[in-house]
Design a protein around this motif. Sequence first.
Motif, mmCIF file in Angstrom:
data_model
loop_
_atom_site.group_PDB
_atom_site.id
_atom_site.type_symbol
_atom_site.label_atom_id
_atom_site.label_comp_id
_atom_site.label_asym_id
_atom_site.label_seq_id
_atom_site.Cartn_x
_atom_site.Cartn_y
_atom_site.Cartn_z
ATOM 1 N N ARG A 1 13.877 -11.829 25.582
ATOM 2 C CA ARG A 1 12.496 -10.138 26.806
ATOM 3 C C ARG A 1 13.453 -9.893 28.306
ATOM 4 N NH1 ARG A 1 7.781 -8.607 27.423
ATOM 5 N NH2 ARG A 1 7.333 -8.456 29.979
ATOM 6 N N SER B 1 14.350 -5.936 29.578
ATOM 7 C CA SER B 1 13.256 -5.375 30.517
ATOM 8 C C SER B 1 13.769 -4.128 30.928
ATOM 9 C CB SER B 1 13.072 -6.541 31.265
ATOM 10 O OG SER B 1 12.552 -5.976 32.569
ATOM 11 N N ARG C 1 12.535 -3.814 34.278
ATOM 12 C CA ARG C 1 12.815 -3.673 35.551
ATOM 13 C C ARG C 1 14.278 -4.087 36.230
ATOM 14 N NH1 ARG C 1 7.772 -6.417 36.840
ATOM 15 N NH2 ARG C 1 7.996 -5.992 38.705
ATOM 16 N N ARG D 1 16.550 -7.059 34.976
ATOM 17 C CA ARG D 1 17.335 -6.596 33.392
ATOM 18 C C ARG D 1 18.717 -7.758 33.391
ATOM 19 N NH1 ARG D 1 17.312 -1.427 29.868
ATOM 20 N NH2 ARG D 1 18.793 -2.773 27.467
#
Length: 233
Positions: free
Chosen positions: A180, A184, A186, A189
């Motif tokens: 995850r 990501s 975002r 990360r």
Amino acid sequence: YNTADSLIVGNFLGSEALAAVSSSGNLIFLMVGLVNGISMGAGVVIARYFGAKDYDRMQKTIHTLLAFGLVAGALLTVIGMMLSPVMLRLMDTPETVLPNSISYFRTYFTGSLAFVLYNICMGILQAVGDSRHPLQYLIISSIVNIALDLLFVVFHMGVGSAAAATAISQLVSMSLCMIRLMRSDRAYRVNLRKIRFDGRALREILQNGLPAGLQNSIISIANVVVQSNINQF
């Protein structure tokens, strides 16, 4: 995890096997409580930088925390494997239960790296406002743990197999959390190549994390003392 292990082992392998799992549980919580508390405290640092949009410092804190987790997980593995007989004897674990307790304890700590990194990844996700995915991953790994417990114990693979089921399930939850974070898009990360220690970030992690870690450990110490008294009976 420990409750599922106790229920399944107690029903299929008898009272001595149940005592082996139960006598190890509080000692396990003591050893992992400090690391988990530090992870919780580190989340405060990450959340502060995330809120301030200081993504450079946040990145350094996240990757320093992961580096800390790798070292802490390796140390816990070594300590758990080497010192388990000594620690269990200090708790007055009965001789009839001791071999199974050592087997459970040592096997459990082969998964140290997985459960340390899961708690760290969970702390990172919660710090940036994502509490849903860590919960989902934990539910999945708990189901895996119960299924493997039943499979291993029904096939008479012993008390250690219950700990093996826990270690495998913790590896599942850690892997899901890491995937995850690595996928990501975002600012939080994770990049495996960036995992290294930053002096300032490590100091902030320890300053905020040690009080929470010590709080967890104090509670666990009390439980270990109670368990030691129970073991005399």
